[in-house]
Structure formats: structure tokens, C-alpha cells
Design a protein around this motif. Structure first.
Motif, mmCIF file in Angstrom:
data_model
loop_
_atom_site.group_PDB
_atom_site.id
_atom_site.type_symbol
_atom_site.label_atom_id
_atom_site.label_comp_id
_atom_site.label_asym_id
_atom_site.label_seq_id
_atom_site.Cartn_x
_atom_site.Cartn_y
_atom_site.Cartn_z
ATOM 1 N N GLY A 30 0.992 -1.358 -0.010
ATOM 2 C CA GLY A 30 0.023 0.115 0.075
ATOM 3 C C GLY A 30 0.945 1.304 0.123
ATOM 4 N N PHE A 31 1.696 1.564 0.822
ATOM 5 C CA PHE A 31 2.567 2.487 1.079
ATOM 6 C C PHE A 31 3.560 2.832 -0.243
ATOM 7 N N TYR A 32 3.927 1.682 -0.658
ATOM 8 C CA TYR A 32 4.705 1.941 -2.104
ATOM 9 C C TYR A 32 3.748 2.205 -3.208
ATOM 10 N N LEU A 33 2.590 1.604 -3.425
ATOM 11 C CA LEU A 33 1.751 1.889 -4.343
ATOM 12 C C LEU A 33 1.298 3.551 -4.311
ATOM 13 N N ILE A 34 1.121 4.007 -3.116
ATOM 14 C CA ILE A 34 0.771 5.434 -3.088
ATOM 15 C C ILE A 34 2.069 6.399 -3.425
ATOM 16 N N LEU A 35 3.218 5.823 -3.022
ATOM 17 C CA LEU A 35 4.240 6.609 -3.519
ATOM 18 C C LEU A 35 4.606 6.593 -4.738
ATOM 19 N N LEU A 36 4.600 5.414 -5.520
ATOM 20 C CA LEU A 36 4.538 5.392 -6.810
ATOM 21 C C LEU A 36 3.755 6.239 -7.689
ATOM 22 N N ILE A 37 2.234 6.388 -7.133
ATOM 23 C CA ILE A 37 1.348 7.151 -7.899
ATOM 24 C C ILE A 37 1.900 8.747 -7.778
ATOM 25 N N VAL A 38 2.227 8.933 -6.308
ATOM 26 C CA VAL A 38 2.779 10.255 -6.359
ATOM 27 C C VAL A 38 3.881 10.622 -7.045
ATOM 28 N N LEU A 39 4.699 9.786 -7.331
ATOM 29 C CA LEU A 39 5.864 10.039 -8.166
ATOM 30 C C LEU A 39 5.463 9.987 -9.477
ATOM 31 N N ILE A 40 4.551 9.630 -10.078
ATOM 32 C CA ILE A 40 4.033 9.359 -11.445
ATOM 33 C C ILE A 40 3.358 10.936 -11.528
ATOM 34 N N ALA A 41 2.579 11.283 -10.596
ATOM 35 C CA ALA A 41 2.155 12.642 -10.660
ATOM 36 C C ALA A 41 2.938 13.796 -10.649
ATOM 37 N N ALA A 42 3.920 13.644 -9.854
ATOM 38 C CA ALA A 42 4.997 14.590 -9.879
ATOM 39 C C ALA A 42 5.697 14.749 -11.425
ATOM 40 N N GLY A 43 6.034 13.624 -12.036
ATOM 41 C CA GLY A 43 6.341 13.572 -13.282
ATOM 42 C C GLY A 43 5.545 14.261 -14.236
ATOM 43 N N LEU A 44 4.451 13.705 -14.418
ATOM 44 C CA LEU A 44 3.528 14.409 -15.114
ATOM 45 C C LEU A 44 3.222 16.169 -14.798
ATOM 46 N N ILE A 45 3.153 16.260 -13.819
ATOM 47 C CA ILE A 45 2.771 17.803 -13.492
ATOM 48 C C ILE A 45 4.040 18.411 -13.953
ATOM 49 N N GLY A 46 5.404 18.064 -13.720
ATOM 50 C CA GLY A 46 6.477 18.556 -13.722
ATOM 51 C C GLY A 46 6.887 18.849 -15.562
ATOM 52 N N GLY A 47 6.382 17.449 -15.931
ATOM 53 C CA GLY A 47 6.448 17.633 -17.425
ATOM 54 C C GLY A 47 5.611 18.897 -18.262
ATOM 55 N N ALA A 48 4.444 18.968 -17.581
ATOM 56 C CA ALA A 48 3.376 20.031 -18.062
ATOM 57 C C ALA A 48 3.902 21.245 -17.611
ATOM 58 N N GLN A 49 4.789 21.569 -16.456
ATOM 59 C CA GLN A 49 5.321 22.726 -16.047
ATOM 60 C C GLN A 49 6.467 23.021 -17.236
ATOM 61 N N ASN A 50 7.167 22.152 -17.536
ATOM 62 C CA ASN A 50 8.549 22.261 -18.415
ATOM 63 C C ASN A 50 7.775 22.640 -19.951
ATOM 64 N N ARG A 51 6.745 21.902 -20.345
ATOM 65 C CA ARG A 51 6.284 22.277 -21.710
ATOM 66 C C ARG A 51 5.643 23.716 -21.705
ATOM 67 N N LEU A 52 4.973 24.067 -20.535
ATOM 68 C CA LEU A 52 4.354 25.350 -20.580
ATOM 69 C C LEU A 52 5.487 26.772 -20.179
ATOM 70 N N LYS A 53 6.063 26.287 -19.303
ATOM 71 C CA LYS A 53 6.927 27.507 -18.890
ATOM 72 C C LYS A 53 8.557 27.509 -19.253
ATOM 73 N N GLY A 54 8.916 26.178 -19.821
ATOM 74 C CA GLY A 54 10.241 25.990 -20.444
ATOM 75 C C GLY A 54 11.201 25.628 -18.939
ATOM 76 N N GLN A 55 10.676 25.630 -17.812
ATOM 77 C CA GLN A 55 11.427 25.113 -16.795
ATOM 78 C C GLN A 55 10.516 24.618 -15.527
ATOM 79 N N VAL A 56 11.005 23.890 -14.666
ATOM 80 C CA VAL A 56 10.161 23.214 -13.764
ATOM 81 C C VAL A 56 10.631 24.233 -12.197
ATOM 82 N N ASP A 57 9.477 24.534 -11.738
ATOM 83 C CA ASP A 57 9.766 25.233 -10.386
ATOM 84 C C ASP A 57 9.404 24.178 -9.495
ATOM 85 N N GLY A 58 10.397 23.671 -8.696
ATOM 86 C CA GLY A 58 10.437 22.685 -7.836
ATOM 87 C C GLY A 58 9.605 22.792 -6.543
ATOM 88 N N LYS A 59 9.615 23.922 -6.084
ATOM 89 C CA LYS A 59 8.640 24.304 -4.951
ATOM 90 C C LYS A 59 6.993 24.360 -5.305
#
Length: 128
Positions: A65-94
């Protein structure tokens, strides 16, 4: 140390308690409702993570369970980071971390309600 451990376990069982506890403490200190809600959400996410993973493990007789939730959170971070990179050209970590953490609160709150309902149904059906 045992008191701290028992407190974390108790607050993880019913994660709405730390939400209201942090919210009211923050209101008393800051006097700002919006920021108090955000702080309460951020703190409660940790308790939801523990609670939802424990409920998942209990319902599905798993230890994943914990690892599945962690995996989903990491995938979400990758997707949101990719969207940020496409829209703004850089990823704002904060901003990325804040967005993923708050989305985690939303989805884990929903998951908590679903797993509590499923767990209750499972418990009742086994008792009968």
C-alpha cells in the motif's frame, strides 16, 4: 517516545482530527482562514498517507500500500513537472512539490473514504 508513537497512530486512524487540530491552532496563531486551511491540509496529508496505505494493506491483505501510493505520487510529480516544463520551459520545484502534495491530499481523502467504506463492508460481511 512511546507517547509520540501512540499519538501518531491515533491521529492516523482518524485523519480528520489532525486537520481540525492544526486548523484551529493555526487560526489562533495567524488569524488567516485560507492559510490555516492550507497548513492543515499539508500536515494532514502525512496522516492520510499512513492511514490510506494501512487501509489498503488491510483490505487487500498486502504490504504494498505505501509503495503504491508513493509510486502514484511520483508519477503525478513527473506528469505535473512535464506539463510545467512544456508550458514555462522550466520546472519550479517548490510549486511542483506543493501541487503534488495538495493533490495527494485530495485523492487520499477520497481514497480514505472509499477504503473505510469497503473495509467496513468487508468487516461486517465476515462477522455475519
Amino acid at each position: 517516545m512511546e507517547i509520540l508513537s501512540n499519538s501518531v497512530i491515533a491521529l492516523s486512524i482518524i485523519p480528520i482530527l489532525p486537520f481540525f487540530l492544526i486548523y484551529f491552532i493555526s487560526i489562533a496563531l495567524k488569524k488567516e482562514k485560507k492559510k490555516s486551511i492550507l497548513v492543515a491540509m499539508d500536515v494532514t496529508t502525512l496522516f492520510l498517507l499512513l492511514s490510506v496505505s494501512a487501509l489498503f494493506n488491510n483490505i487487500f491483505q498486502s504490504t504494498f500500500g505505501f509503495y503504491l501510493i508513493l509510486l502514484i505520487v511520483l508519477i503525478a510529480a513527473g506528469l505535473i513537472g512535464g506539463a510545467q516544463n512544456r508550458l514555462k520551459g522550466q520546472v519550479d520545484g517548490k510549486r511542483l512539490l506543493r501541487a503534488v502534495w495538495r493533490l495527494s491530499f485530495l485523492f487520499m481523502s477520497f481514497g480514505y473514504l472509499v477504503f473505510m467504506f469497503v473495509g467496513l463492508i468487508k468487516y461486517i460481511s465476515q462477522a455475519v
